[in-house]
Design an enzyme around this catalytic site. Structure first.
Site, PDB file in Angstrom:
ATOM      1  N   LYS A  24      -7.636  -5.881  15.135  1.00 53.64           N
ATOM      2  CA  LYS A  24      -7.366  -4.485  15.474  1.00 53.64           C
ATOM      3  C   LYS A  24      -7.289  -3.623  14.193  1.00 53.64           C
ATOM      4  O   LYS A  24      -7.893  -2.556  14.120  1.00 53.64           O
ATOM      5  CB  LYS A  24      -6.027  -4.458  16.220  1.00 53.64           C
ATOM      6  N   SER A  25      -6.563  -4.098  13.190  1.00 51.13           N
ATOM      7  CA  SER A  25      -6.407  -3.316  11.956  1.00 51.13           C
ATOM      8  C   SER A  25      -7.767  -3.032  11.324  1.00 51.13           C
ATOM      9  O   SER A  25      -8.041  -1.919  10.871  1.00 51.13           O
ATOM     10  CB  SER A  25      -5.575  -4.096  10.933  1.00 51.13           C
ATOM     11  N   ARG A  29     -10.073   0.618  10.988  1.00 52.95           N
ATOM     12  CA  ARG A  29     -10.559   1.058   9.669  1.00 52.95           C
ATOM     13  C   ARG A  29     -12.081   1.164   9.648  1.00 52.95           C
ATOM     14  O   ARG A  29     -12.636   1.996   8.928  1.00 52.95           O
ATOM     15  CB  ARG A  29     -10.062   0.072   8.600  1.00 52.95           C
ATOM     16  N   GLN A 168       0.200   0.953   6.702  1.00 54.23           N
ATOM     17  CA  GLN A 168      -0.150   2.235   7.316  1.00 54.23           C
ATOM     18  C   GLN A 168       0.138   3.372   6.343  1.00 54.23           C
ATOM     19  O   GLN A 168      -0.654   4.302   6.199  1.00 54.23           O
ATOM     20  CB  GLN A 168       0.612   2.420   8.629  1.00 54.23           C
ATOM     21  N   ASP A 314       3.686  -8.653  12.289  1.00 52.60           N
ATOM     22  CA  ASP A 314       3.376  -8.527  13.716  1.00 52.60           C
ATOM     23  C   ASP A 314       3.547  -9.837  14.477  1.00 52.60           C
ATOM     24  O   ASP A 314       3.574  -9.848  15.710  1.00 52.60           O
ATOM     25  CB  ASP A 314       1.934  -8.016  13.901  1.00 52.60           C
ATOM     26  N   LYS A 341       8.818  -0.660  15.314  1.00 52.93           N
ATOM     27  CA  LYS A 341       7.497  -0.994  15.881  1.00 52.93           C
ATOM     28  C   LYS A 341       7.385  -0.398  17.285  1.00 52.93           C
ATOM     29  O   LYS A 341       8.143   0.488  17.643  1.00 52.93           O
ATOM     30  CB  LYS A 341       7.289  -2.501  15.869  1.00 52.93           C
TER      31      LYS A 341
HETATM   32  C1  S3P Z   1      -0.891  -2.140  10.505  1.00 51.03           C
HETATM   33  C2  S3P Z   1       0.170  -2.264   9.663  1.00 51.03           C
HETATM   34  C3  S3P Z   1       1.480  -2.751  10.089  1.00 51.03           C
HETATM   35  C4  S3P Z   1       1.397  -3.476  11.425  1.00 51.03           C
HETATM   36  C5  S3P Z   1       0.574  -2.736  12.425  1.00 51.03           C
HETATM   37  C6  S3P Z   1      -0.840  -2.541  11.921  1.00 51.03           C
HETATM   38  C7  S3P Z   1      -2.157  -1.610   9.972  1.00 51.03           C
HETATM   39  O1  S3P Z   1       2.356  -1.649  10.250  1.00 51.03           O
HETATM   40  O2  S3P Z   1       2.689  -3.707  11.943  1.00 51.03           O
HETATM   41  O3  S3P Z   1       0.515  -3.440  13.657  1.00 51.03           O
HETATM   42  O4  S3P Z   1      -3.217  -1.774  10.619  1.00 51.03           O
HETATM   43  O5  S3P Z   1      -2.127  -1.022   8.889  1.00 51.03           O
HETATM   44  P1  S3P Z   1       3.206  -1.072   9.008  1.00 51.03           P
HETATM   45  O6  S3P Z   1       2.271  -0.567   8.017  1.00 51.03           O
HETATM   46  O7  S3P Z   1       4.035   0.043   9.613  1.00 51.03           O
HETATM   47  O8  S3P Z   1       4.041  -2.203   8.539  1.00 51.03           O
END
Ligand code: S3P
Length: 430
Positions: A24-25, A29, A168, A314, A341
């Protein structure tokens, strides 16, 4: 539609080979950074999760043309990015969409507004508003929460020292920095997931990373086709299910094992879990492998703290389920951001696992679990709109003889619409 899922005892082992959906991340992007190239890009293995569809719709609203060639392959044409949207940009449940896209919306010549669902509208946004304002952004918020309104502004580079290890926040600043005058740097207390940095390098941005510091300058990105690897966070539910259900043995193909995401693998080795990493390779700057897992009867307790936390943030709900089955006391600490979260994951993990008879105690920044507990069914679970809680409780319930009910199971679609299909592919009666 609300789904109140009735869990079932898994009397047979999980067996087989599955391919896990896109990370997903990385998928978020691929469209966000891909659209910054202004060119045409084929993205293979895009994610069908509700979160990634929110990002896709926003990128379209900002002027991109996106055509699906098949279910998972899309063609992005970003020649008209970025144009003033004619509607609010709806991030749904997705914190990644809201925080990363803030870095894009902040430096435009037009106004825009990012909105989200109830859960996202409760989450803290000061962490991105503050650095963006230091760069010159004009942002109006609801007391540092969504909706976030951006007025046109020109950004200047900053040197930012973040007090949280958040990908993030880091990504938001780097994306804003790509469009700012001068140099922008971000330092974080521990290295969080580095997909943004790797992808910016992939597209030839002027970016340098040393330890926990990243420096970026305005750059022209070069369009290139991109393949999204499988999601280790989604894989973690199948890993734990296999470790819990006697005689199970599975292989998960094409899992992203980027060092900044693979903390769960380090924990599993420490616990003595029977797992093997096979066929390692690199795809578009991301490390990927197949993972073989076998049921493991005696698991050792562990302490999880410090720099490993962002590498498995996560996965903590499903790791908590596994820790209830280790022989002894496990401790999770330094994880207070879990409270910010999709739900307060510390409170929710503790209250829901207590319902199953687990010896688990809430602390400010984590929990303490005394294993091994026999997991009990007949629970009425609340998941507070949290997909990872729903999937973790599903896995825990595979080993309870009596059924439980997981209320709001449809929230699984946030990250993993095919979760139950993958479970059935391994012989789970889902
Ligand atoms: C993510 C960063 C994490 C993670 C989220 C996805 C990302 O959050 O918990 O599910 O894709 O950059 P944080 O940056 O708030 O830790």
């Amino acid at each position: 539609m609300t789904i109140n899922l009735v869990t079932k005892y898994q009397s047979t082992p999980l067996k087989g080979v599955i391919t896990i959906p896109a990370d997903k991340s990385i998928a978020h992007r691929s469209l966000i950074i891909g659209s910054l190239t202004g060119g045409k890009i084929k993205i293979s293995n895009y994610s069908s999760s509700a979160d990634c569809i929110s990002t896709l719709n926003i990128i379209k609203n900002l002027g991109a043309e996106i055509e699906f060639l098949d279910e998972k392959t899309l063609l992005l044409d970003a020649k008209n990015c970025f144009m003033a949207p004619n509607t609010s940009l709806d991030c749904g449940n997705s914190g990644t969409s809201m925080r990363l896209l803030s870095g894009i919306c902040a430096g435009q010549k037009f106004s825009s507004e990012l909105i989200g669902d109830i859960s996202l509208s409760r989450r803290p946004m000061a962490r991105v508003i503050k650095p963006l304002e230091l760069m010159g952004a004009k942002i109006f918020s609801n007391d540092n929460k969504a909706p976030l309104k951006f007025e046109p502004s020109n950004l200047c580079g900053i040197d930012y020292v973040s007090n949280i290890a958040s990908a993030q926040v880091k990504s938001c600043i780097l994306l804003a920095g790509l469009n700012a005058q001068g140099e922008t740097s971000v330092v974080e207390p521990y290295l969080s997931r580095n997909h943004t940095e790797l992808m910016l390098k992939f597209f030839n941005a002027d970016i340098k990373c040393v330890d926990n510091k990243t420096v970026i300058r305005k750059s022209n990105l070069e369009p290139k086709n991109l393949d999204v690897v499988g999601d280790i966070s989604s894989a973690s539910f199948f890993i734990v299910a296999t470790l819990l259900v006697p005689n199970s043995e599975i292989i998960i193909k094409n899992v992203g094992i980027n060092q900044t995401r693979s903390g769960i693998i380090d924990v599993l080795f420490k616990m003595g879990a029977n797992i093997e990493i096979l066929d390692k390779k690199n795809v578009c700057m991301e490390d990927v492998a197949d993972i073989k897992i076998k049921y493991t009867e005696n698991l050792k307790p562990v302490t999880i703290e410090g720099s490993i936390i962002p590498r498995l943030i996560d996965e903590l709900p499903i790791i908590a389920v596994l820790l209830t089955q280790a022989n002894g006391t496990s401790i999770v600490k330094d994880a207070s951001d879990l409270r910010n979260k999709e739900s307060d994951r510390i409170k929710l993990v503790v209250t829901q696992l207590k319902k199953m008879g687990c010896d688990i105690e809430e602390t400010n920044d984590g929990f303490i679990i005394n294993g091994k507990s026999e997991l009990k069914g007949e629970c009425d679970f609340e998941i507070a709109h949290d997909h990872r809680l729903a999937m973790s409780l599903f896995v825990a319930s595979l080993v309870t003889e009596k059924s439980s009910v997981i209320n709001g199971f449809e929230w699984v679609n946030t990250s993993f619409p095919t979760f139950l299909n993958c479970m059935s592919d391994l012989g789970v009666n889902a």
